[in-house]
Design a protein around this motif. Structure first.
Motif, PDB file in Angstrom:
ATOM      1  N   ASN A  65      36.774  54.337  45.922  1.00  0.00           N
ATOM      2  CA  ASN A  65      36.040  53.100  45.611  1.00  0.00           C
ATOM      3  C   ASN A  65      36.578  52.441  44.343  1.00  0.00           C
ATOM      4  OD1 ASN A  65      34.466  53.510  47.844  1.00  0.00           O
ATOM      5  ND2 ASN A  65      32.622  54.098  46.736  1.00  0.00           N
ATOM      6  N   ASN A  66      36.856  53.251  43.310  1.00  0.00           N
ATOM      7  CA  ASN A  66      37.377  52.683  42.057  1.00  0.00           C
ATOM      8  C   ASN A  66      38.789  52.129  42.238  1.00  0.00           C
ATOM      9  OD1 ASN A  66      35.076  53.191  40.525  1.00  0.00           O
ATOM     10  ND2 ASN A  66      35.737  55.248  39.969  1.00  0.00           N
ATOM     11  N   ALA A  67      39.609  52.838  43.019  1.00  0.00           N
ATOM     12  CA  ALA A  67      40.958  52.340  43.294  1.00  0.00           C
ATOM     13  C   ALA A  67      40.892  51.015  44.044  1.00  0.00           C
ATOM     14  CB  ALA A  67      41.742  53.365  44.110  1.00  0.00           C
ATOM     15  N   ASN A  68      39.967  50.909  44.990  1.00  0.00           N
ATOM     16  CA  ASN A  68      39.851  49.680  45.755  1.00  0.00           C
ATOM     17  C   ASN A  68      39.223  48.549  44.947  1.00  0.00           C
ATOM     18  OD1 ASN A  68      41.090  50.783  47.943  1.00  0.00           O
ATOM     19  ND2 ASN A  68      39.419  50.426  49.369  1.00  0.00           N
ATOM     20  N   THR A  69      38.392  48.884  43.988  1.00  0.00           N
ATOM     21  CA  THR A  69      37.871  47.847  43.088  1.00  0.00           C
ATOM     22  C   THR A  69      39.022  47.230  42.291  1.00  0.00           C
ATOM     23  OG1 THR A  69      35.735  48.962  42.891  1.00  0.00           O
ATOM     24  CG2 THR A  69      36.291  47.353  41.192  1.00  0.00           C
ATOM     25  N   ALA A  70      39.894  48.108  41.755  1.00  0.00           N
ATOM     26  CA  ALA A  70      41.075  47.613  41.032  1.00  0.00           C
ATOM     27  C   ALA A  70      41.976  46.811  41.966  1.00  0.00           C
ATOM     28  CB  ALA A  70      41.856  48.787  40.440  1.00  0.00           C
ATOM     29  N   LEU A  71      42.145  47.316  43.176  1.00  0.00           N
ATOM     30  CA  LEU A  71      42.990  46.649  44.170  1.00  0.00           C
ATOM     31  C   LEU A  71      42.506  45.219  44.434  1.00  0.00           C
ATOM     32  CD1 LEU A  71      43.955  48.291  47.615  1.00  0.00           C
ATOM     33  CD2 LEU A  71      43.538  45.855  47.372  1.00  0.00           C
ATOM     34  N   TYR A  72      41.235  45.086  44.765  1.00  0.00           N
ATOM     35  CA  TYR A  72      40.747  43.770  45.177  1.00  0.00           C
ATOM     36  C   TYR A  72      40.508  42.829  44.000  1.00  0.00           C
ATOM     37  CZ  TYR A  72      40.486  45.370  49.964  1.00  0.00           C
ATOM     38  OH  TYR A  72      40.819  45.843  51.213  1.00  0.00           O
ATOM     39  N   THR A  73      40.410  43.386  42.798  1.00  0.00           N
ATOM     40  CA  THR A  73      40.335  42.513  41.617  1.00  0.00           C
ATOM     41  C   THR A  73      41.665  41.798  41.400  1.00  0.00           C
ATOM     42  OG1 THR A  73      38.686  43.950  40.568  1.00  0.00           O
ATOM     43  CG2 THR A  73      39.895  42.435  39.142  1.00  0.00           C
ATOM     44  N   THR A  74      42.760  42.554  41.411  1.00  0.00           N
ATOM     45  CA  THR A  74      44.071  41.917  41.255  1.00  0.00           C
ATOM     46  C   THR A  74      44.444  41.108  42.493  1.00  0.00           C
ATOM     47  OG1 THR A  74      45.135  43.976  42.003  1.00  0.00           O
ATOM     48  CG2 THR A  74      44.955  43.617  39.629  1.00  0.00           C
ATOM     49  N   PHE A  75      43.988  41.556  43.658  1.00  0.00           N
ATOM     50  CA  PHE A  75      44.229  40.821  44.900  1.00  0.00           C
ATOM     51  C   PHE A  75      43.574  39.434  44.827  1.00  0.00           C
ATOM     52  CE2 PHE A  75      44.335  41.661  49.809  1.00  0.00           C
ATOM     53  CZ  PHE A  75      45.022  40.472  50.001  1.00  0.00           C
ATOM     54  N   ALA A  76      42.382  39.376  44.244  1.00  0.00           N
ATOM     55  CA  ALA A  76      41.679  38.094  44.129  1.00  0.00           C
ATOM     56  C   ALA A  76      42.503  37.092  43.327  1.00  0.00           C
ATOM     57  CB  ALA A  76      40.318  38.302  43.474  1.00  0.00           C
ATOM     58  N   ILE A  77      43.163  37.576  42.285  1.00  0.00           N
ATOM     59  CA  ILE A  77      43.989  36.694  41.440  1.00  0.00           C
ATOM     60  C   ILE A  77      45.289  36.332  42.145  1.00  0.00           C
ATOM     61  CG2 ILE A  77      45.227  36.520  39.247  1.00  0.00           C
ATOM     62  CD1 ILE A  77      43.125  38.546  38.126  1.00  0.00           C
ATOM     63  N   PHE A  78      46.000  37.354  42.632  1.00  0.00           N
ATOM     64  CA  PHE A  78      47.307  37.102  43.220  1.00  0.00           C
ATOM     65  C   PHE A  78      47.220  36.602  44.661  1.00  0.00           C
ATOM     66  CE2 PHE A  78      48.583  39.303  39.482  1.00  0.00           C
ATOM     67  CZ  PHE A  78      49.847  38.793  39.202  1.00  0.00           C
ATOM     68  N   GLY A  79      46.040  36.738  45.274  1.00  0.00           N
ATOM     69  CA  GLY A  79      45.851  36.084  46.556  1.00  0.00           C
ATOM     70  C   GLY A  79      45.910  34.581  46.397  1.00  0.00           C
ATOM     71  N   VAL A  80      45.219  34.064  45.369  1.00  0.00           N
ATOM     72  CA  VAL A  80      45.248  32.628  45.092  1.00  0.00           C
ATOM     73  C   VAL A  80      46.641  32.182  44.649  1.00  0.00           C
ATOM     74  CG1 VAL A  80      44.301  30.799  43.639  1.00  0.00           C
ATOM     75  CG2 VAL A  80      42.795  32.589  44.526  1.00  0.00           C
ATOM     76  N   LEU A  81      47.283  32.981  43.789  1.00  0.00           N
ATOM     77  CA  LEU A  81      48.611  32.628  43.286  1.00  0.00           C
ATOM     78  C   LEU A  81      49.722  32.895  44.304  1.00  0.00           C
ATOM     79  CD1 LEU A  81      48.403  34.136  39.678  1.00  0.00           C
ATOM     80  CD2 LEU A  81      48.022  31.759  40.362  1.00  0.00           C
ATOM     81  N   GLY A  82      49.414  33.739  45.295  1.00  0.00           N
ATOM     82  CA  GLY A  82      50.445  34.196  46.221  1.00  0.00           C
ATOM     83  C   GLY A  82      51.138  33.081  46.981  1.00  0.00           C
ATOM     84  N   GLY A  83      50.368  32.068  47.400  1.00  0.00           N
ATOM     85  CA  GLY A  83      50.974  30.972  48.132  1.00  0.00           C
ATOM     86  C   GLY A  83      52.017  30.250  47.307  1.00  0.00           C
ATOM     87  N   GLY A  84      51.715  29.993  46.033  1.00  0.00           N
ATOM     88  CA  GLY A  84      52.675  29.340  45.153  1.00  0.00           C
ATOM     89  C   GLY A  84      53.892  30.207  44.902  1.00  0.00           C
ATOM     90  N   ILE A  85      53.678  31.514  44.696  1.00  0.00           N
ATOM     91  CA  ILE A  85      54.796  32.427  44.465  1.00  0.00           C
ATOM     92  C   ILE A  85      55.701  32.475  45.698  1.00  0.00           C
ATOM     93  CG2 ILE A  85      55.416  34.842  44.054  1.00  0.00           C
ATOM     94  CD1 ILE A  85      52.799  35.056  42.417  1.00  0.00           C
ATOM     95  N   TYR A  86      55.081  32.508  46.867  1.00  0.00           N
ATOM     96  CA  TYR A  86      55.841  32.511  48.126  1.00  0.00           C
ATOM     97  C   TYR A  86      56.700  31.254  48.253  1.00  0.00           C
ATOM     98  CZ  TYR A  86      56.528  32.296  53.228  1.00  0.00           C
ATOM     99  OH  TYR A  86      57.061  32.179  54.485  1.00  0.00           O
ATOM    100  N   ASN A  87      56.132  30.105  47.884  1.00  0.00           N
ATOM    101  CA  ASN A  87      56.892  28.855  47.975  1.00  0.00           C
ATOM    102  C   ASN A  87      58.055  28.809  46.987  1.00  0.00           C
ATOM    103  OD1 ASN A  87      55.238  27.883  49.996  1.00  0.00           O
ATOM    104  ND2 ASN A  87      53.899  26.758  48.597  1.00  0.00           N
ATOM    105  N   ILE A  88      57.908  29.495  45.854  1.00  0.00           N
ATOM    106  CA  ILE A  88      58.961  29.498  44.825  1.00  0.00           C
ATOM    107  C   ILE A  88      60.057  30.512  45.148  1.00  0.00           C
ATOM    108  CG2 ILE A  88      59.449  30.003  42.393  1.00  0.00           C
ATOM    109  CD1 ILE A  88      56.569  29.001  41.801  1.00  0.00           C
ATOM    110  N   LEU A  89      59.672  31.751  45.508  1.00  0.00           N
ATOM    111  CA  LEU A  89      60.640  32.833  45.691  1.00  0.00           C
ATOM    112  C   LEU A  89      61.188  32.920  47.111  1.00  0.00           C
ATOM    113  CD1 LEU A  89      58.923  35.734  43.695  1.00  0.00           C
ATOM    114  CD2 LEU A  89      60.636  34.095  42.885  1.00  0.00           C
ATOM    115  N   GLY A  90      60.466  32.376  48.083  1.00  0.00           N
ATOM    116  CA  GLY A  90      60.866  32.549  49.472  1.00  0.00           C
ATOM    117  C   GLY A  90      60.342  33.864  50.023  1.00  0.00           C
ATOM    118  N   PRO A  91      60.457  34.070  51.348  1.00  0.00           N
ATOM    119  CA  PRO A  91      59.788  35.213  51.975  1.00  0.00           C
ATOM    120  C   PRO A  91      60.393  36.579  51.681  1.00  0.00           C
ATOM    121  CG  PRO A  91      61.030  33.958  53.591  1.00  0.00           C
ATOM    122  CD  PRO A  91      61.064  33.169  52.316  1.00  0.00           C
ATOM    123  N   LYS A  92      61.714  36.697  51.636  1.00  0.00           N
ATOM    124  CA  LYS A  92      62.299  38.038  51.520  1.00  0.00           C
ATOM    125  C   LYS A  92      61.849  38.758  50.255  1.00  0.00           C
ATOM    126  CE  LYS A  92      66.559  37.910  54.281  1.00  0.00           C
ATOM    127  NZ  LYS A  92      66.498  36.604  54.913  1.00  0.00           N
TER     128      LYS A  92
END
Length: 479
Positions: A65-92
């Motif tokens: 549970n604690n590992a998944n709390t840490a997981l989804y906390t950072t996921f919440a941030i990088f989920g939002v940022l992920g689309g922009g990062i994907y557009n900048i770096l490309g898929p590979k």
């Protein structure tokens, strides 16, 4: 006929004529979405199987549970940022970086099996949250932007079926490897090693993914004209999402869509069943996801001529089915409480007592796939371009992960099972009328161009001569 007129005629013929073997070209949407499905089969699919055992295969759920709390906390941030990062770096680079963190996460529980130290699992969970944010933003963009407007539900169903086959195979791993360990305190080392092997294969497969600008639809149009974006452009675009009324209407559905996993995995499968039966249940839970995604995908693409009508009917079906399943879950939940000593159910020994909870858990898997496929379809109906949809899907995954982080901590603090069920059910119920409003206000019926698969930016197909490609000839069409 002049030279310019002849070039224009050639361009029109190329645009209207699909390339040979249109569906099975390496740069076709079908092949590329199939590849991202295989990647998710190996990485998130195995992660789902690991999670579905309850407590990550450990009797004490606290570390998981604690590992998944840490997981989804950072996921919440990088989920939002992920689309922009994907557009900048490309898929590979984006997908390779994301998938590699799944291997570390599974390895942390192999370590925990021997040393019982939470720190490694929590750090690995936080890193996986970053990686998952990158992976799912890219996956969502590919799945919703590559197909033509009238086939988005079918592509979502195809992806979801391939992806969840990972959960089915992943469920067989602990079932087979722990079949004779009825009283085992946790799954054996081989279970975690098996997950890590699949995750490594998935990470390598990311190198086979093409950039969206190189993916050509059957009508000769590109999925996006943007080669690579910039940090400034993506930062502004992401900030604007939080003021976009369409994204705000998606928030309850986004929050709900992973919130209920904690309750279903830990407090149904992880509480009611013994070790080997949890693995078997997972096979059917993720198998149900394949059935659910195909069923709702058909409704969303083929049930009615009007796209808006199909969306409304899809929401209605999921709403009615969800109410029935959560109602059955409440009836089951009233039969046991937290910290109550239970006789764990076994698929061979428990007879009819096993049947009801098993069917309920299977139904939870069916509903999850239908709910999430429905939401993905709505997101995909808001735009066609991969760059835009990567941001929309990133927002969805970010909010979804914030809800999951809260849910895992709720379970750590021993909130009653009935309360967790009630909140999960309530969030799903609130989301249905908001999705109806979003479809009515923002989803348009297909135009002739949409039905033919033409995007707003129509680019030259791969067969265009180099002299024309170099001039970056493109045709823009208005809505």
């Amino acid at each position: 006929m002049g030279a310019d007129e002849e070039k224009a005629t050639d361009f029109k013929v190329l645009q209207e004529s699909p390339p040979p073997s249109a569906y099975f070209r390496y740069n076709s949407p079908l092949v590329q979405v199939g590849l991202i499905g295989l990647i998710c089969f190996c990485c998130p699919g195995m992660f789902n199987a690991l999670s579905g055992m309850g407590g990550g295969g450990q009797v004490d759920h606290k570390a998981f549970n604690n590992a998944n709390t840490a997981l989804y906390t950072t996921f919440a941030i990088f989920g939002v940022l992920g689309g922009g990062i994907y557009n900048i770096l490309g898929p590979k680079l984006t997908l390779f970086s994301g998938c590699s963190t799944y291997i570390l996460y599974a390895g942390s529980f192999l370590y925990y099996n021997h040393h019982k130290h939470q720190a490694f699992a929590i750090v690995a969970g936080a890193l996986l949250g970053i990686g998952a944010g990158l992976l799912w933003a890219g996956q969502g963009a590919m799945m919703t932007s590559y197909p033509t407007a009238g086939r988005k539900g079918s592509y979502i169903a195809m992806f979801w079926s391939i992806f969840n086959m990972g959960g089915v195979i992943g469920g067989l791993i602990p079932f087979i490897m722990n079949y004779n360990r009825l009283e085992a305190k946790s799954v054996n080392d081989g279970t975690y090693i098996g997950f890590m092997v699949f995750m490594t294969i998935g990470t390598i497969l990311t190198l086979s993914i093409l950039h969206p600008s190189k993916v050509i639809r059957e009508d000769g149009t590109r999925c996006t004209e943007m080669k690579y974006s910039s940090v400034k452009v993506e930062s502004i675009a992401i900030l604007k999402l939080f003021l976009d009324w369409r994204m705000l209407l998606l928030v309850p559905a986004s929050w709900a869509s992973n919130f209920f996993y904690t309750y279903q995995f830990n407090n149904v499968n992880g509480t009611l069943f013994n070790l080997r039966t949890r693995g078997l249940n997972n096979v059917f839970y993720w198998g149900a996801q394949m059935i659910g995604s195909i069923a709702i995908g058909y409704v969303m693409d083929f049930s009615f001529k009007s796209r808006r009508t199909r969306g409304l009917v899809g929401v209605a079906i999921v709403g009615v089915l969800g109410t029935a399943i959560w109602g059955g879950g409440l009836a089951n939940q009233l039969g046991y409480k937290r910290k109550e000593t239970l006789v764990l159910l076994d698929f061979k020994e428990s007879g009819s007592d096993f049947a009801g909870p098993f069917v309920l858990y299977f139904s939870y898997g069916l509903l999850d796939a239908m709910f999430q496929s429905m939401v993905y379809w709505v997101i995909g109906a808001l735009a066609n371009d991969a760059a835009i949809l990567s941001r929309y899907n990133g927002f969805y995954k970010g909010v979804q992960s914030a809800g999951a982080a809260v849910a895992w901590q709720i379970d750590v603090h021993n909130v009653s099972f009935v309360s967790q069920l009630a909140v999960s059910w309530g969030l799903c119920t609130i989301s249905y009328p908001l999705l109806v409003a979003l479809i009515i206000l923002a989803v348009k019926d297909e135009s002739v161009e949409d039905l033919e698969g033409t995007s707003k930016e129509v680019a030259l197909p791969a067969a265009v001569p180099e002299s024309m490609e170099d001039s970056n000839v493109a045709v823009s069409k208005s809505d």
